[in-house]
Motif scaffolding. Structure first.
Motif, PDB file in Angstrom:
ATOM      1  N   UNK A 303      23.096  59.920  62.869  1.00  0.00           N
ATOM      2  CA  UNK A 303      22.505  58.662  63.367  1.00  0.00           C
ATOM      3  C   UNK A 303      23.624  57.757  63.854  1.00  0.00           C
ATOM      4  N   UNK A 304      23.698  57.570  65.174  1.00  0.00           N
ATOM      5  CA  UNK A 304      24.804  56.823  65.783  1.00  0.00           C
ATOM      6  C   UNK A 304      24.300  55.470  66.270  1.00  0.00           C
ATOM      7  N   UNK A 305      24.915  54.420  65.781  1.00  0.00           N
ATOM      8  CA  UNK A 305      24.543  53.059  66.210  1.00  0.00           C
ATOM      9  C   UNK A 305      24.890  52.875  67.682  1.00  0.00           C
ATOM     10  N   UNK A 306      23.948  52.387  68.471  1.00  0.00           N
ATOM     11  CA  UNK A 306      24.194  52.141  69.893  1.00  0.00           C
ATOM     12  C   UNK A 306      24.459  50.668  70.151  1.00  0.00           C
ATOM     13  N   UNK A 307      23.468  49.835  69.884  1.00  0.00           N
ATOM     14  CA  UNK A 307      23.638  48.416  70.169  1.00  0.00           C
ATOM     15  C   UNK A 307      22.473  47.639  69.542  1.00  0.00           C
ATOM     16  N   UNK A 308      22.402  46.372  69.884  1.00  0.00           N
ATOM     17  CA  UNK A 308      21.349  45.533  69.323  1.00  0.00           C
ATOM     18  C   UNK A 308      20.919  44.512  70.369  1.00  0.00           C
ATOM     19  N   UNK A 309      19.585  44.353  70.486  1.00  0.00           N
ATOM     20  CA  UNK A 309      19.054  43.282  71.335  1.00  0.00           C
ATOM     21  C   UNK A 309      18.753  42.089  70.427  1.00  0.00           C
ATOM     22  N   UNK A 310      19.269  40.925  70.776  1.00  0.00           N
ATOM     23  CA  UNK A 310      19.034  39.729  69.958  1.00  0.00           C
ATOM     24  C   UNK A 310      18.416  38.625  70.805  1.00  0.00           C
ATOM     25  N   UNK A 311      17.585  37.837  70.154  1.00  0.00           N
ATOM     26  CA  UNK A 311      17.009  36.668  70.823  1.00  0.00           C
ATOM     27  C   UNK A 311      16.938  35.537  69.796  1.00  0.00           C
TER      28      UNK A 311
END
Length: 433
Positions: A303-311
């Motif tokens: 399981x490889x972390x890609x990124x995160x969408x934040x608002x």
């Protein structure tokens, strides 16, 4: 000095973006219920959201293009006598939606083309068999008219919707509240997570446990689990110190997790959405203001972390668009419908590419709306593999959906005691069709 090698992945630069204000659905009173379901379901034609309603339960169904401010007088689907807890569109017919409620019933609704013009009170079918509220619904991915429901009575029921009958009743497996229940890709297995901290893989027709793992996460808060590629299982839960965790399991050897990662100390339950075409899993926390995404591979650490969408604003629920509803010419690989307090905001996940041509590596053939097996055949033991479609020319929502047929003469309300796991399959099943 060794340099850290960055893992090559075409999804490393995936980014999320909220749409402009005029493309949101505004002025909607999203339900205040404290229940860990998505509260939203979406397909290439409609978006449905559970809303607050006086004197019962209701949900709103809007055509995708009906954006902007939604009038207070917009008609709703309002046949339940208690709050609605979960809704799910049928994958084989974009006009059919199921709803589960605190009134212990499951109802199947047919949404007219173009959306509702008057309130919808009468379901096509009412399914009664649970003795407590129904909080989880899931349509079979390949078999037509097969619906799974799970209630707070710790019972899982598989329905033949065309007959309105409970075909399989799994009532002796779960000793406590069921937190999640889902199918694998071809619908040959069911995965459940329970308050007893155990995740179980079940044979849906026999109702027997194929594999189980106790104490997947040590914490006492809800665990959610989904099948990912090659039969593996991804679970989200909490550690004993209330840290949020994500783990990957191989049901063939359930001893230790393939990987276990701790994320943060937030209290929101993580809702996992897995895309089998890309191998990307999205984790949306209830009450969070972010969506994390990971790539699941068959090599350690898996399981490889890609990124995160934040608002800025937190999410009360989340709808996930099927692949055939995406804009492939814009390299869109996922679209979420994020529920705020008073609105629904689409979030688009895109892979940045310069070319306008169809990107075959991003869009392998995906699951289409055509079922591969009928309900009676499936309950008799026939398996159906997903029928795949190409997205090269986009998917036209005008294609003829599988017609929804209900045999009124055969509809009968199933009382709670009418069927149990010892008689899962009725001998007269073929009379349904």
């Amino acid at each position: 000095m060794s340099r850290k090698v960055v893992r090559a992945s075409k999804f490393r630069h995936v980014f999320g973006q909220g749409v402009k204000a005029d493309q949101c659905y505004d002025d909607i009173r999203i339900s205040q219920m404290t229940w860990d379901s998505n509260f939203c379901s979406v397909n290439p034609k409609f978006v449905a959201m559970i809303v607050d309603a006086s004197g019962g339960g209701a949900f709103l169904v809007l055509p995708l293009n009906k954006t902007g401010r939604i009038d207070m007088s917009q008609p709703t689907v309002c046949g339940h006598t208690g709050p609605v807890l979960d809704i799910e569109f049928c994958p084989h017919n974009d006009n059919i939606i199921a709803s589960g409620s605190e009134d212990c019933s499951v109802m199947i609704w047919e949404i007219p083309e173009g959306g509702l013009v008057t309130p919808l009170n009468d379901p096509v079918v009412k399914l009664e068999g649970h003795s407590k509220r129904v909080g989880i619904l899931s349509w079979h991915p390949t078999a037509h008219n097969v619906l799974m429901s799970a209630g707070c009575d710790n019972v899982v029921i598989l329905w033949n919707v065309a007959c309105g009958e409970a075909m399989v009743r799994i009532d002796s497996v779960h000793p406590d509240l069921i937190y999640s229940a889902c199918w694998n890709r071809d619908g040959s297995q069911i995965l459940t997570s329970c308050k007893d901290k155990t995740i179980r893989v079940l044979d849906p027709r026999k109702g027997t446990v194929i594999a189980e793992k106790e104490k997947t996460h040590e914490g006492s808060r809800p665990v959610k689990a989904v099948f990912v590629s090659e039969g593996k299982i991804l679970s989200t839960g909490f550690s004993r110190m209330s840290e949020r965790q994500v783990a990957l399991w191989d049901p063939k050897s359930f001893g230790e997790p393939l990987t276990l990662q701790e994320l943060d100390t937030s209290s929101g339950v993580l809702l996992p959405f897995f895309d089998p075409d890309t191998g990307v899993v999205y984790l949306c926390g209830k009450g969070d203001s972010s969506i994390r995404y990971f790539e699941v591979t068959d090599e350690a650490p898996y399981v490889h972390y890609l990124s995160m969408y934040s608002s800025k604003e937190s999410q009360k629920g989340m709808g996930y668009m099927p692949k055939r509803g995406l804009e492939v010419n814009k390299c869109e690989i996922a679209r979420f419908y994020k529920l705020h307090e008073r609105k629904c905001e689409p979030i688009v996940m895109t892979v940045p590419r310069k070319s306008d041509l169809f990107q075959e590596d991003l869009y392998p053939d995906t699951m289409g709306p055509e079922p591969s097996v009928e309900a009676n055949e499936w309950f008799e033991g026939k398996e159906g593999q997903p029928i795949l479609i190409s997205l090269k020319d986009g998917f036209a929502t005008t294609t003829k959906s599988k017609e929804f047929k209900v045999h009124k003469s055969l509809l009968k309300t199933t009382s709670t005691g009418s069927i149990n796991i010892s008689s899962q399959i009725f001998s007269g099943l073929e009379t349904c069709f």
